[in-house]
Design an enzyme around this catalytic site. Structure first.
Site, PDB file in Angstrom:
ATOM      1  N   HIS A  23       3.665  26.013  -2.035  1.00 39.30           N
ATOM      2  CA  HIS A  23       2.179  27.741  -2.177  1.00 39.30           C
ATOM      3  C   HIS A  23       1.737  28.085  -0.273  1.00 39.30           C
ATOM      4  O   HIS A  23       1.467  27.809  -0.082  1.00 39.30           O
ATOM      5  CB  HIS A  23       1.975  27.431  -3.062  1.00 39.30           C
ATOM      6  CG  HIS A  23       0.615  26.187  -2.624  1.00 39.30           C
ATOM      7  ND1 HIS A  23      -0.366  25.966  -1.508  1.00 39.30           N
ATOM      8  CD2 HIS A  23      -0.144  25.277  -4.085  1.00 39.30           C
ATOM      9  CE1 HIS A  23      -1.167  24.731  -2.317  1.00 39.30           C
ATOM     10  NE2 HIS A  23      -0.989  24.097  -3.280  1.00 39.30           N
ATOM     11  N   HIS A  78      -4.943  15.414 -13.108  1.00 36.11           N
ATOM     12  CA  HIS A  78      -4.740  16.346 -12.465  1.00 36.11           C
ATOM     13  C   HIS A  78      -3.886  17.498 -13.267  1.00 36.11           C
ATOM     14  O   HIS A  78      -2.907  17.218 -13.253  1.00 36.11           O
ATOM     15  CB  HIS A  78      -4.797  16.026 -11.328  1.00 36.11           C
ATOM     16  CG  HIS A  78      -4.877  17.499 -10.562  1.00 36.11           C
ATOM     17  ND1 HIS A  78      -5.834  18.606 -10.575  1.00 36.11           N
ATOM     18  CD2 HIS A  78      -3.991  18.049  -9.489  1.00 36.11           C
ATOM     19  CE1 HIS A  78      -5.744  19.424  -9.131  1.00 36.11           C
ATOM     20  NE2 HIS A  78      -4.968  19.176  -8.643  1.00 36.11           N
ATOM     21  N   GLU A  80      -3.137  20.356 -12.037  1.00 35.33           N
ATOM     22  CA  GLU A  80      -2.064  21.209 -11.119  1.00 35.33           C
ATOM     23  C   GLU A  80      -0.532  21.306 -11.474  1.00 35.33           C
ATOM     24  O   GLU A  80       0.144  19.845 -11.520  1.00 35.33           O
ATOM     25  CB  GLU A  80      -2.764  20.828  -9.898  1.00 35.33           C
ATOM     26  CG  GLU A  80      -1.698  22.350  -8.754  1.00 35.33           C
ATOM     27  CD  GLU A  80      -2.348  22.840  -7.073  1.00 35.33           C
ATOM     28  OE1 GLU A  80      -3.109  21.085  -7.219  1.00 35.33           O
ATOM     29  OE2 GLU A  80      -1.986  23.484  -7.120  1.00 35.33           O
ATOM     30  N   ASP A  82       2.135  20.981 -10.231  1.00 37.86           N
ATOM     31  CA  ASP A  82       2.905  19.690  -9.801  1.00 37.86           C
ATOM     32  C   ASP A  82       2.753  18.438  -9.924  1.00 37.86           C
ATOM     33  O   ASP A  82       4.183  17.470  -9.872  1.00 37.86           O
ATOM     34  CB  ASP A  82       2.481  20.302  -7.996  1.00 37.86           C
ATOM     35  CG  ASP A  82       0.913  19.689  -7.623  1.00 37.86           C
ATOM     36  OD1 ASP A  82       0.386  19.959  -8.474  1.00 37.86           O
ATOM     37  OD2 ASP A  82       1.722  19.432  -6.352  1.00 37.86           O
ATOM     38  N   HIS A 145      -9.048  17.748  -5.627  1.00 36.37           N
ATOM     39  CA  HIS A 145      -9.459  18.708  -5.058  1.00 36.37           C
ATOM     40  C   HIS A 145      -9.917  20.218  -6.205  1.00 36.37           C
ATOM     41  O   HIS A 145      -9.957  21.413  -5.298  1.00 36.37           O
ATOM     42  CB  HIS A 145      -8.396  19.661  -3.576  1.00 36.37           C
ATOM     43  CG  HIS A 145      -6.998  19.948  -4.046  1.00 36.37           C
ATOM     44  ND1 HIS A 145      -6.906  21.338  -4.204  1.00 36.37           N
ATOM     45  CD2 HIS A 145      -6.578  19.188  -4.890  1.00 36.37           C
ATOM     46  CE1 HIS A 145      -5.562  21.146  -4.429  1.00 36.37           C
ATOM     47  NE2 HIS A 145      -5.161  19.892  -5.475  1.00 36.37           N
ATOM     48  N   ASP A 164      -4.058  13.528  -6.218  1.00 38.70           N
ATOM     49  CA  ASP A 164      -3.987  13.824  -4.731  1.00 38.70           C
ATOM     50  C   ASP A 164      -4.726  13.383  -3.662  1.00 38.70           C
ATOM     51  O   ASP A 164      -3.903  13.139  -2.073  1.00 38.70           O
ATOM     52  CB  ASP A 164      -3.969  15.787  -4.612  1.00 38.70           C
ATOM     53  CG  ASP A 164      -3.256  16.317  -5.031  1.00 38.70           C
ATOM     54  OD1 ASP A 164      -2.178  15.885  -5.391  1.00 38.70           O
ATOM     55  OD2 ASP A 164      -3.737  17.394  -5.834  1.00 38.70           O
ATOM     56  N   TYR A 192      -2.485  16.680   5.141  1.00 39.12           N
ATOM     57  CA  TYR A 192      -2.494  17.054   3.414  1.00 39.12           C
ATOM     58  C   TYR A 192      -4.026  17.185   3.529  1.00 39.12           C
ATOM     59  O   TYR A 192      -4.203  17.498   3.043  1.00 39.12           O
ATOM     60  CB  TYR A 192      -1.978  15.699   3.406  1.00 39.12           C
ATOM     61  CG  TYR A 192      -2.358  16.400   1.412  1.00 39.12           C
ATOM     62  CD1 TYR A 192      -1.116  16.456   0.836  1.00 39.12           C
ATOM     63  CD2 TYR A 192      -3.130  15.937   0.308  1.00 39.12           C
ATOM     64  CE1 TYR A 192      -1.367  16.787  -0.287  1.00 39.12           C
ATOM     65  CE2 TYR A 192      -3.164  16.155  -0.919  1.00 39.12           C
ATOM     66  CZ  TYR A 192      -1.746  17.035  -1.207  1.00 39.12           C
ATOM     67  OH  TYR A 192      -2.490  17.465  -2.646  1.00 39.12           O
ATOM     68  N   HIS A 223       1.550  12.395  -3.925  1.00 39.91           N
ATOM     69  CA  HIS A 223       2.543  11.949  -3.137  1.00 39.91           C
ATOM     70  C   HIS A 223       2.183  11.244  -2.243  1.00 39.91           C
ATOM     71  O   HIS A 223       1.793  10.856  -1.435  1.00 39.91           O
ATOM     72  CB  HIS A 223       1.610  13.656  -2.552  1.00 39.91           C
ATOM     73  CG  HIS A 223       1.644  14.952  -3.506  1.00 39.91           C
ATOM     74  ND1 HIS A 223       2.769  15.297  -3.995  1.00 39.91           N
ATOM     75  CD2 HIS A 223       1.090  15.479  -3.758  1.00 39.91           C
ATOM     76  CE1 HIS A 223       1.945  16.491  -4.566  1.00 39.91           C
ATOM     77  NE2 HIS A 223       0.634  16.642  -4.579  1.00 39.91           N
TER      78      HIS A 223
HETATM   79 FE1  FEO Z   1      -3.647  19.536  -6.880  1.00 41.85          FE
HETATM   80 FE2  FEO Z   1      -0.756  17.624  -5.568  1.00 41.85          FE
HETATM   81  O1  FEO Z   1      -1.936  18.750  -6.550  1.00 41.85           O
END
Ligand code: FEO
Length: 407
Positions: A23, A78, A80, A82, A145, A164, A192, A223
């Protein structure tokens, strides 16, 4: 191939070696989506999932370890996409699984996937889930986040599944911090932090305080690689980044049209380099992507911004970068605007006005050159560079790059 992370805990994620744009974040080393299978003596839980296109590959990893239909819990730290994109497919293959998450995550998942009929188990800070010989403890870390962000801790093996937080956009088949170059993963963790986490630094400090009491043998983020040999270093880095600690570093970020603003930028950089002990970097906004620019800004004490003038405006690459930097909310910076023009006002004035929006200290009025910087203007730039470097030395809160990571 599922990889053991600890006793009866396995990595079941996906390594996306090809992704270069997350993104808008330039991911030059690709992206890894981490998911973990935790087997207890009585129950089995999956912690987080992967992006939708890789759902079937994650499912194959899980199937190597346990029949998917026997998974009891899907923990969603979370929402999101991904980390949640694979959930609709997974839930179809895991009919008895309960989705374990907090209320905010539930609302976001329902908005994205219309999944009102899933079997939910809502948790909050302090909630626990027994898997038999292992326990999962949940702590909400709002805005690290997203509003729903949460982490999961397994005290029996002292592993924190941090989602994250502490992540890196980094691809590697080895899954641990001591199996890859430390400098690479710290650099990616910094990138990051600067590009994803920095606006929420106050919330990061609160989260670090909440998690400070945990006995941590490993931090397994969503990640990149897991931290086991360098837990202290990544915790220290997060403490320093969240406190916005800076080095004696001067960044000169500029965009030029007919080279006049470049000449000014180079003179400022030369002046700054005359002050011993100051790191100086010159970054052309048209050539350096905003992900790198933001990372460089994170620990710079002083940032000069320069632009030529086009149609009474600053040029569009640097104004785009400034807009991005405003959102990332780097605090405690000192700055100076500069640039060239032919007629009327433009680039330097516009960047100078943006310093108020960035909330950066203005060290002097903008330096401007009409058409070409003459010897007097270049001398003014050189002197300004020296002053910027002196300011960086005086205000830096970390004595070196290494001090940001290592005691
Ligand atoms: Fe906030 Fe890796 O997604």
């Amino acid at each position: 191939m599922a990889i053991a992370i600890a006793k009866d805990i396995f990595w079941t994620g996906y390594i996306d070696w090809n992704l270069r744009d997350f993104h808008g974040y330039t991911t030059s080393r690709g992206v890894t989506y981490n998911s973990y299978l935790v087997k207890g003596t009585e129950k089995t839980a999956l912690i987080d999932s992967v992006k939708a296109p890789f759902a079937s590959e994650m499912l194959m990893q899980v199937a190597q370890l346990t029949p998917p239909a026997k998974v009891d819990y899907l923990v969603v730290n979370h929402a999101e996409l991904d980390h949640s994109g694979a959930l609709p497919l997974l839930m179809g293959m895991m009919p008895r699984a309960k989705v374990v998450c907090n209320k905010k995550t539930q609302a976001i998942l329902q908005a994205y996937y219309g999944c009102y009929d899933w079997n939910w188990e809502l948790v909050a800070t302090g909630s626990t889930l027994s898997l038999g010989d292992k326990t999962l403890q949940f702590t909400e870390v709002p805005f690290v986040h997203w509003p729903d962000s949460m982490v999961t801790y397994c005290p029996e093996v002292k592993v924190l599944f941090s989602n994250d937080a502490f992540g890196q956009h980094y691809c590697s088949i080895p899954r641990f911090d001591d199996e890859v170059p430390l400098a690479d993963i710290l650099a990616e963790a910094k990138t990051y932090y600067a590009n994803i986490v920095n606006p929420y630094s106050k919330q990061v400090a609160l989260a670090l305080a909440k998690l400070g009491a945990l006995d941590l043998a490993q931090i397994c983020p969503a990640h990149g690689v897991c931290w086991r040999s360098h837990v202290a270093e990544i915790l220290k880095a997060y403490r320093n980044w969240s406190a916005q600690k800076s080095q004696a570093k001067v960044l000169v970020i500029y965009e030029t049209m007919w080279e006049s603003t470049r000449m000014m930028a180079e003179a400022i950089a030369r002046g700054a380099s005359m002050v011993p002990g100051v790191q100086v970097k010159l970054l052309n906004a048209r050539l350096v992507n905003k992900t790198i620019l933001a990372t460089e800004c994170l620990d710079a004490a002083v940032i000069a911004l320069g632009s030529a003038t086009l149609n009474n405006q600053a040029l569009s690459d640097i104004t785009g970068d400034v807009s991005y930097l405003k959102g990332l909310n780097f605090t405690g910076k000192a700055s100076l605007a500069f640039g060239s023009f032919g007629w009327g006002k433009g680039g330097a004035e516009q960047l100078d006005a943006e310093l108020d929006n960035l909330k950066w200290e203005r060290l002097a009025s903008p330096i401007k050159a009409k058409w070409r910087p003459d010897a007097q203007c270049l001398s003014q730039c050189l002197e300004a560079g020296k002053a910027l470097a002196e300011k960086a030395l005086a205000t830096a809160t970390a004595s070196s790059y290494e001090k940001l990571f290592i005691d």
